[in-house]
Design an enzyme around this catalytic site. Structure first.
Site, PDB file in Angstrom:
ATOM      1  N   LYS A   1      -1.642  -8.451  12.387  1.00  0.00           N
ATOM      2  CA  LYS A   1      -1.241  -8.621  11.030  1.00  0.00           C
ATOM      3  C   LYS A   1      -1.994 -10.225  10.867  1.00  0.00           C
ATOM      4  O   LYS A   1      -2.410 -10.629   9.933  1.00  0.00           O
ATOM      5  CB  LYS A   1       0.008  -8.585  10.577  1.00  0.00           C
ATOM      6  CG  LYS A   1       0.546  -7.835   9.622  1.00  0.00           C
ATOM      7  CD  LYS A   1       1.869  -7.221   9.562  1.00  0.00           C
ATOM      8  CE  LYS A   1       1.921  -5.798   9.834  1.00  0.00           C
ATOM      9  NZ  LYS A   1       3.242  -5.201   9.795  1.00  0.00           N
TER      10      LYS A   1
ATOM     11  N   PHE B   1       4.889 -12.000   6.819  1.00  0.00           N
ATOM     12  CA  PHE B   1       6.247 -11.425   7.522  1.00  0.00           C
ATOM     13  C   PHE B   1       5.851  -9.950   8.055  1.00  0.00           C
ATOM     14  O   PHE B   1       5.052  -9.331   7.321  1.00  0.00           O
ATOM     15  CB  PHE B   1       7.647 -11.220   6.452  1.00  0.00           C
ATOM     16  CG  PHE B   1       8.464 -12.413   6.458  1.00  0.00           C
ATOM     17  CD1 PHE B   1       7.935 -13.598   5.784  1.00  0.00           C
ATOM     18  CD2 PHE B   1       9.561 -12.324   6.936  1.00  0.00           C
ATOM     19  CE1 PHE B   1       8.826 -14.579   5.743  1.00  0.00           C
ATOM     20  CE2 PHE B   1      10.428 -13.503   7.045  1.00  0.00           C
ATOM     21  CZ  PHE B   1       9.996 -14.619   6.633  1.00  0.00           C
TER      22      PHE B   1
ATOM     23  N   LYS C   1      -4.745 -10.537   8.381  1.00  0.00           N
ATOM     24  CA  LYS C   1      -4.534 -11.352   6.923  1.00  0.00           C
ATOM     25  C   LYS C   1      -4.852 -12.791   7.094  1.00  0.00           C
ATOM     26  O   LYS C   1      -4.572 -13.462   6.230  1.00  0.00           O
ATOM     27  CB  LYS C   1      -3.231 -10.860   6.515  1.00  0.00           C
ATOM     28  CG  LYS C   1      -2.846  -9.415   6.522  1.00  0.00           C
ATOM     29  CD  LYS C   1      -1.721  -9.115   5.792  1.00  0.00           C
ATOM     30  CE  LYS C   1      -1.270  -7.514   6.049  1.00  0.00           C
ATOM     31  NZ  LYS C   1      -0.317  -7.348   5.026  1.00  0.00           N
TER      32      LYS C   1
ATOM     33  N   ASN D   1      12.400  -0.277  -2.106  1.00  0.00           N
ATOM     34  CA  ASN D   1      12.859  -0.163  -0.400  1.00  0.00           C
ATOM     35  C   ASN D   1      14.050  -1.074  -0.580  1.00  0.00           C
ATOM     36  O   ASN D   1      14.610  -1.509  -1.602  1.00  0.00           O
ATOM     37  CB  ASN D   1      11.693  -0.906   0.212  1.00  0.00           C
ATOM     38  CG  ASN D   1      11.292  -2.030  -0.342  1.00  0.00           C
ATOM     39  OD1 ASN D   1      12.045  -3.164  -0.336  1.00  0.00           O
ATOM     40  ND2 ASN D   1      10.161  -2.339  -0.486  1.00  0.00           N
TER      41      ASN D   1
ATOM     42  N   ASP E   1       3.326  -0.334  -0.214  1.00  0.00           N
ATOM     43  CA  ASP E   1       1.926  -0.396   0.089  1.00  0.00           C
ATOM     44  C   ASP E   1       1.186   0.796  -0.949  1.00  0.00           C
ATOM     45  O   ASP E   1      -0.026   0.758  -0.856  1.00  0.00           O
ATOM     46  CB  ASP E   1       1.880   0.270   1.773  1.00  0.00           C
ATOM     47  CG  ASP E   1       2.361  -0.896   2.407  1.00  0.00           C
ATOM     48  OD1 ASP E   1       1.854  -2.258   2.448  1.00  0.00           O
ATOM     49  OD2 ASP E   1       3.067  -0.644   3.549  1.00  0.00           O
TER      50      ASP E   1
ATOM     51  N   LYS F   1      10.035  11.240 -19.200  1.00  0.00           N
ATOM     52  CA  LYS F   1      10.602  11.835 -17.925  1.00  0.00           C
ATOM     53  C   LYS F   1       9.932  12.897 -17.365  1.00  0.00           C
ATOM     54  O   LYS F   1       9.730  13.871 -17.974  1.00  0.00           O
ATOM     55  CB  LYS F   1      11.992  11.765 -18.186  1.00  0.00           C
ATOM     56  CG  LYS F   1      12.963  12.312 -16.914  1.00  0.00           C
ATOM     57  CD  LYS F   1      14.224  12.175 -17.680  1.00  0.00           C
ATOM     58  CE  LYS F   1      15.103  13.249 -16.433  1.00  0.00           C
ATOM     59  NZ  LYS F   1      15.829  14.152 -16.931  1.00  0.00           N
TER      60      LYS F   1
HETATM   61  N1  CTP Z   1       2.144  -7.582   1.788  1.00  0.00           N
HETATM   62  C1  CTP Z   1       1.561  -7.935   0.697  1.00  0.00           C
HETATM   63  N2  CTP Z   1       0.981  -6.977  -0.068  1.00  0.00           N
HETATM   64  C2  CTP Z   1       1.203  -5.747   0.228  1.00  0.00           C
HETATM   65  C3  CTP Z   1       1.869  -5.297   1.345  1.00  0.00           C
HETATM   66  C4  CTP Z   1       2.408  -6.173   2.055  1.00  0.00           C
HETATM   67  O1  CTP Z   1       1.332  -9.134   0.538  1.00  0.00           O
HETATM   68  N3  CTP Z   1       0.457  -4.897  -0.832  1.00  0.00           N
HETATM   69  C5  CTP Z   1       2.575  -8.592   2.511  1.00  0.00           C
HETATM   70  C6  CTP Z   1       4.133  -8.544   2.781  1.00  0.00           C
HETATM   71  O2  CTP Z   1       4.743  -9.591   1.799  1.00  0.00           O
HETATM   72  C7  CTP Z   1       4.348  -9.268   4.169  1.00  0.00           C
HETATM   73  C8  CTP Z   1       3.210  -8.734   5.041  1.00  0.00           C
HETATM   74  O3  CTP Z   1       2.135  -8.303   3.983  1.00  0.00           O
HETATM   75  O4  CTP Z   1       4.240 -10.735   4.315  1.00  0.00           O
HETATM   76  C9  CTP Z   1       3.673  -7.267   5.665  1.00  0.00           C
HETATM   77  O5  CTP Z   1       2.514  -6.678   6.176  1.00  0.00           O
HETATM   78  P1  CTP Z   1       2.379  -5.405   5.979  1.00  0.00           P
HETATM   79  O6  CTP Z   1       1.057  -4.910   6.808  1.00  0.00           O
HETATM   80  O7  CTP Z   1       2.491  -4.499   4.677  1.00  0.00           O
HETATM   81  O8  CTP Z   1       3.626  -4.757   6.769  1.00  0.00           O
HETATM   82  P2  CTP Z   1       4.011  -3.425   7.001  1.00  0.00           P
HETATM   83  O9  CTP Z   1       3.988  -2.495   5.435  1.00  0.00           O
HETATM   84  O10 CTP Z   1       5.472  -3.564   7.476  1.00  0.00           O
HETATM   85  O11 CTP Z   1       3.041  -2.690   7.655  1.00  0.00           O
HETATM   86  P3  CTP Z   1       2.620  -1.364   8.404  1.00  0.00           P
HETATM   87  O12 CTP Z   1       2.424  -0.541   7.352  1.00  0.00           O
HETATM   88  O13 CTP Z   1       1.215  -1.811   9.073  1.00  0.00           O
HETATM   89  O14 CTP Z   1       3.850  -1.053   9.283  1.00  0.00           O
END
Ligand code: CTP
Length: 403
Positions: free
Chosen positions: A336, A322, A340, A209, A278, A288
């Site tokens: 969140k 975050f 969490k 990303n 995610d 490859k």
């Molecule tokens: N985070 C984490 N581990 C993951 C994904 C995210 O620790 N596998 C943490 C990030 O570091 C951040 C927070 O979770 O502190 C973000 O939350 P998340 O729900 O993942 O945010 P988004 O992906 O932006 O949420 P959504 O998909 O619900 O929009």
């Protein structure tokens, strides 16, 4: 609180320069080593001899005042400072600071120092309200300069209004507060994650990303400056390494998970600024992937949510998550925070100009269990980091007091 500290006191040319003598004297009485720099105009209002006598050190007026041939004065002064105070600060020195000019000893030292800067402006009421002065002060605040606001009252120019230099006691208090705030993190173990994870698809391709890591790096830097023991677990990031921070490079969400978990028990504060994937490819090809005429479907599986796991296993750590959102910020941030089990969630509206990935600035809202607790304007990420740490230490102190 101030004993043993070195403060560089910059005096610029306004009638309030005479009050700098009282300020200098109070700082010296508090055990501070005060090194005074005066501008040429300041020396028209008050003599360097007064400040030399009060501070018991030579007073610097000219960039080429080299009292000790072994060192370069402005660099030596800049490096020796735990804090720089400018009192009074005229509209002119504020403009020079905003523009980064270095045409005399004070402005040159200000450009060379990495110490925090506390500014006490004093000027005519219309000058203080001038859009150029306001803009310069906003710019300096974005860069982390702290202000002791002028008082309102009878001004030397005959006007009544805002522009009178804050009283020396108030400036000393602001300096004390700055050190108190900084020292609250001394010895605390802070774990920060930053950057964007890299999820490999085959030998040469991956999913990632836009995260630059700048926000997390700024937090690590601000924490180490406040005396914390900082470990930074960084995925792909463009930000530069920070002196004094233990840096661990990882690539994938899984590696980050393992690295964070190993250090979680020993941590006092965990800030999860990383943009963690995610999803990751279900299968990672060793070689490859060759193209065919068919469509390519890649199956993804969920990664472990590190923050959620930290929330579940929390044993006294202060946990900060975050959230990057584009709409319904409060709703998603609070969701969140609860899901969490975070103590704070820092949400940025990535659809706003100046907020989010790959920038030096951010616009954040911070949420606690009671809802929105601070809405920050557009600020440099370093300043966001600093304000965030103040919030964290305040909340930790309140939590500790409540237990
Ligand atoms: N985070 C984490 N581990 C993951 C994904 C995210 O620790 N596998 C943490 C990030 O570091 C951040 C927070 O979770 O502190 C973000 O939350 P998340 O729900 O993942 O945010 P988004 O992906 O932006 O949420 P959504 O998909 O619900 O929009």
């Amino acid at each position: 609180m101030l004993r043993g500290k070195t403060i560089v006191l910059g005096i610029s040319g306004g009638i309030a320069a005479y009050k700098a003598a009282a300020l200098c004297s109070k700082l010296v009485q508090a055990g501070v080593t005060v090194r005074v720099i005066m501008t040429e105009s300041a020396a028209k209002f008050i003599t360097p001899l007064t400040l030399q006598t009060l501070s018991r050190h030579p007073v610097y007026l000219d960039t080429f005042d080299e009292f000790d041939p072994a060192v370069v004065s402005h660099i030596n002064l800049a490096d020796s400072a735990d804090l720089v105070i400018i009192a009074p600060a005229t509209a002119n020195i504020l403009a020079k600071m905003a523009a980064g000019l270095a045409d005399d000893m004070l402005s040159t030292t200000l450009l060379a120092t990495t110490a925090p800067v506390l500014v006490a402006p004093a000027m005519n009421v219309h000058m203080y309200a001038h859009p150029a002065v306001e803009r310069n002060m906003e710019l300096l605040a974005e860069r982390g300069v702290k202000f002791v606001e002028p008082g309102t009252g009878q001004l030397a120019c005959g006007y009544v209004g805002k522009g009178r230099l804050a009283e020396p006691e108030e400036i000393v208090r602001a300096a004390e507060q700055w050190f108190t705030q900084r020292d609250k993190l001394t010895g605390k173990r802070v774990l920060v994650t930053a950057g964007g994870t890299v999820e490999r698809l085959d030998a040469v391709r991956y999913l990632t990303n836009d995260s630059s890591g700048k926000m997390g790096f700024a937090i690590a830097e601000a924490a180490v400056n406040r005396g914390a023991e900082v470990t930074l677990i960084a995925a792909r990031a463009t930000a530069a390494p920070i002196a004094g921070v233990t840096m661990i490079n990882v690539e994938s969400a899984e590696q980050m998970y393992n690295s964070v978990m190993e250090r979680y028990e020993a941590a006092d504060i965990v800030v999860k600024a990383a943009a963690v994937a995610d999803y990751r490819p279900l299968v990672r090809s060793e070689g490859k992937i060759k193209k065919t005429e068919e469509r390519l479907v890649i199956e993804l599986e969920r990664t472990t949510d590190i923050l959620k796991t930290l929330g579940e296993r929390k044993a006294g750590q202060f946990l900060v998550g975050f959230a990057a959102e584009t709409d319904q910020i409060e709703h998603y941030a609070m969701d969140k925070l609860r899901r969490k089990n975070c103590d704070l969630v820092v949400a940025n509206n990535v659809s706003q100009e100046g907020a989010g990935f790959n920038l030096d600035t951010n616009i954040v809202q911070v949420f606690g269990e009671e809802g929105l607790i601070e809405s920050m304007p557009l600020l440099q990420k370093r300043e966001v980091a600093d304000r965030l740490l103040t919030l964290i230490t305040d909340r930790m102190a309140a939590k500790g007091a409540g237990e």
